[in-house]
Design an enzyme around this catalytic site. Structure first.
Site, PDB file in Angstrom:
ATOM      1  N   TYR A   1       0.816  -1.216   0.000  1.00  0.00           N
ATOM      2  CA  TYR A   1       0.000   0.000   0.000  1.00  0.00           C
ATOM      3  C   TYR A   1       0.853   1.270   0.000  1.00  0.00           C
ATOM      4  CZ  TYR A   1      -4.470  -2.399   1.022  1.00  0.00           C
ATOM      5  OH  TYR A   1      -5.603  -3.170   0.973  1.00  0.00           O
TER       6      TYR A   1
ATOM      7  N   LYS B   1       4.787 -14.499   1.821  1.00  0.00           N
ATOM      8  CA  LYS B   1       4.767 -15.306   0.596  1.00  0.00           C
ATOM      9  C   LYS B   1       6.220 -15.354   0.145  1.00  0.00           C
ATOM     10  CE  LYS B   1       2.910 -17.452  -2.936  1.00  0.00           C
ATOM     11  NZ  LYS B   1       2.408 -18.852  -2.811  1.00  0.00           N
TER      12      LYS B   1
ATOM     13  N   ASP C   1      -1.068 -18.307   1.157  1.00  0.00           N
ATOM     14  CA  ASP C   1      -2.076 -19.176   0.528  1.00  0.00           C
ATOM     15  C   ASP C   1      -2.485 -20.299   1.483  1.00  0.00           C
ATOM     16  OD1 ASP C   1       0.552 -20.051   0.193  1.00  0.00           O
ATOM     17  OD2 ASP C   1       0.294 -20.746  -1.870  1.00  0.00           O
TER      18      ASP C   1
ATOM     19  N   ASP D   1      -5.285  -7.476   4.756  1.00  0.00           N
ATOM     20  CA  ASP D   1      -6.563  -6.944   4.272  1.00  0.00           C
ATOM     21  C   ASP D   1      -7.427  -8.108   3.807  1.00  0.00           C
ATOM     22  OD1 ASP D   1      -8.534  -5.085   3.292  1.00  0.00           O
ATOM     23  OD2 ASP D   1      -7.817  -5.577   1.278  1.00  0.00           O
TER      24      ASP D   1
ATOM     25  N   ASP E   1     -10.957 -10.044   5.814  1.00  0.00           N
ATOM     26  CA  ASP E   1     -12.320 -10.260   5.298  1.00  0.00           C
ATOM     27  C   ASP E   1     -12.692 -11.729   5.485  1.00  0.00           C
ATOM     28  OD1 ASP E   1     -12.729  -7.579   4.459  1.00  0.00           O
ATOM     29  OD2 ASP E   1     -13.699  -8.223   2.597  1.00  0.00           O
TER      30      ASP E   1
HETATM   31  C1  IPM Z   1     -10.059  -2.036   4.653  1.00  0.00           C
HETATM   32  C2  IPM Z   1     -10.413  -1.586   3.270  1.00  0.00           C
HETATM   33  C3  IPM Z   1      -9.372  -0.636   2.730  1.00  0.00           C
HETATM   34  C4  IPM Z   1      -8.028  -1.335   2.747  1.00  0.00           C
HETATM   35  C5  IPM Z   1      -9.668  -0.141   1.311  1.00  0.00           C
HETATM   36  C6  IPM Z   1     -11.029   0.434   1.236  1.00  0.00           C
HETATM   37  C7  IPM Z   1      -8.619   0.768   0.787  1.00  0.00           C
HETATM   38  O1  IPM Z   1     -10.583  -2.685   2.439  1.00  0.00           O
HETATM   39  O2  IPM Z   1      -9.932  -1.163   5.546  1.00  0.00           O
HETATM   40  O3  IPM Z   1      -9.960  -3.234   4.879  1.00  0.00           O
HETATM   41  O4  IPM Z   1      -7.705  -2.099   1.836  1.00  0.00           O
HETATM   42  O5  IPM Z   1      -7.281  -1.099   3.693  1.00  0.00           O
HETATM   43 MN    MN Z   2     -10.502  -4.568   3.449  1.00  0.00          MN
END
Ligand code: IPM
Ligand code: MN
Ligand code: NAD
Length: 353
Positions: free
Chosen positions: A137, A187, A220, A244, A248
């Site tokens: 990032y 990785k 992975d 990130d 999720d």
């Molecule tokens: C998160 C989001 C952000 C990230 C995006 C929206 C840039 O997905 O906070 O998890 O990738 O950090």
């Molecule tokens: Mn995210």
């Protein structure tokens, strides 16, 4: 017992369900403040995609300087289908994390009683530590020769010794306070420069933590293990992009995107932390009043902790646990039929006791 403590909070509700869950979250946090004798002085900053359409920028040029004047930042989500995502996120959220040097992004993954995981296991309790300012990032790169056959897009990952070392040290310290295990995700089979470097730095830091079990897992495989043996993870540390994605997945296995919380902090750094749910603006359900506010409320509890209001933070966490365990008030994503406001009301009632 009013003691006159006041915490100044910058509120960036943002876009889509961000606006809905922040409203719900603030209601719960205010109830906790009232009960525990302090005041949250909130300023709603109207930054986000509407501001962008009106002004051409997501926040004013001095936005980050404005944020420095607060004790904490409480965020919903940003992102709108009619504005490119790289514009919205590089105009607000990512610069805040980077310029305020909030290098720790803490994302707990915990399956609570009363919530159903898509997995068979009932034991999920890990703390994901995401490096939050560099890596994939860093924003280094560019595009050239647009529209021509030899057009290129270059995105360079930037990992620094200082950056990896401080996040690794933070994660080891957390592991020491928890179950004594740290998993470092990279990785380093394919990523032979940056990720081998990450492994080397983590190994150096590990020398100071002989009491912590260090596990190295390729990302992975880690994705699969989140599903097949989530109970084996305690603290998990990894780079910006990998964590990130994994968080999720972490949100999903703990019961859903709407449940997951996130804290962006610079430990002892003298800058405000930023507290937000893990999820985005969810345009598919925005405006329908069914967004799950628990991730935002939990992030709010992390904010109270960070502000030194540990009792109030714990009270909000107990409210989340009690309301979810009772199972009477649930949003549709976790198998219920009630909306954001009803779930928020139940949390407020629980905090008031
Ligand atoms: C998160 C989001 C952000 C990230 C995006 C929206 C840039 O997905 O906070 O998890 O990738 O950090
Ligand atoms: Mn995210
Ligand atoms: P998303 O997290 O918004 O949505 C993914 C899925 O989760 C959708 O099905 C959505 O309905 C569901 N969901 C999300 N929050 C929920 C909640 N509170 N309750 C119930 N269900 C919920 O991810 P996306 O669709 O990839 O992104 C939408 C927009 O949000 C994009 O513009 C993206 O860039 C942005 N985004 C912003 C942030 C942030 O500001 N922190 C984080 C992630 C994505």
């Amino acid at each position: 017992m009013a003691s006159g403590r006041t915490h100044r909070i910058a509120v960036i509700a943002g876009d889509g369900v961000g606006i809905e869950v922040v409203e719900a979250g603030l209601g719960v946090l205010r109830a906790a403040a009232e009960r525990h004798g302090f005041t949250l002085a909130t300023d709603e900053l109207p930054w986000g995609s509407v501001h962008y359409r009106e002004t051409g920028e997501m926040m004013p040029a001095d936005g980050i300087e404005t944020l420095r004047g607060y004790d904490a930042i409480y965020v919903g989500a940003v992102g709108s289908p009619d504005v490119p995502d790289d514009v919205t996120l590089w105009g607000l959220l990512l610069p805040i994390r980077q310029v305020l040097d909030q290098y720790v992004n803490l994302r707990p993954v915990r399956l609570r009683p009363g919530v159903t995981s898509p997995l068979r296991t009932a034991k999920i309790d890990m703390l994901c530590v995401r490096e939050n300012t560099e890596g994939e990032y860093s924003g280094v790169g560019g595009r050239a020769h647009r529209g021509l056959p030899h057009e290129v897009g270059i995105q360079t990952d930037v990992f620094t010794r200082e950056g990896v070392e401080r996040i690794a040290r933070y994660a080891f310290e957390l592991a020491r306070k928890r179950r004594g295990k740290l998993t470092s995700v990279t990785k380093s089979n394919a990523g032979r420069h940056a990720f081998v470097f990450w492994d080397d730095v983590v190994a150096d830091v590990a020398g100071d933590y002989p009491d912590i079990e260090l596990e190295r897992v390729l990302v992975d495989a880690a994705a699969a293990y989140f599903v097949t043996r989530p109970e084996s993870f305690d603290v998990v540390v990894g780079s910006n992009l990998f964590m990130d994605v994994l968080t999720d997945l972490g949100a999903a296995i703990q019961g859903g995107m709407g449940l997951a919380a996130s804290a962006n902090v610079k430990p002892d750094g003298g800058v405000p932390g930023m507290f937000e749910p893990v999820h985005g603006s969810a345009p598919d359900i925005a405006g329908t009043g069914v967004a799950n506010p628990v991730g935002a409320v939990w992030a709010g509890a992390m904010m109270l902790d960070d502000l030194g209001e540990a009792e109030a933070g714990a009270a909000v966490m107990r409210a989340i646990e009690d309301v979810l365990a009772a199972g009477e008030v649930r949003t549709p994503d976790i198998g219920g039929g009630t909306g954001t406001a009803e779930l928020a009301d139940a949390l407020v009632a629980s905090v008031r006791g």
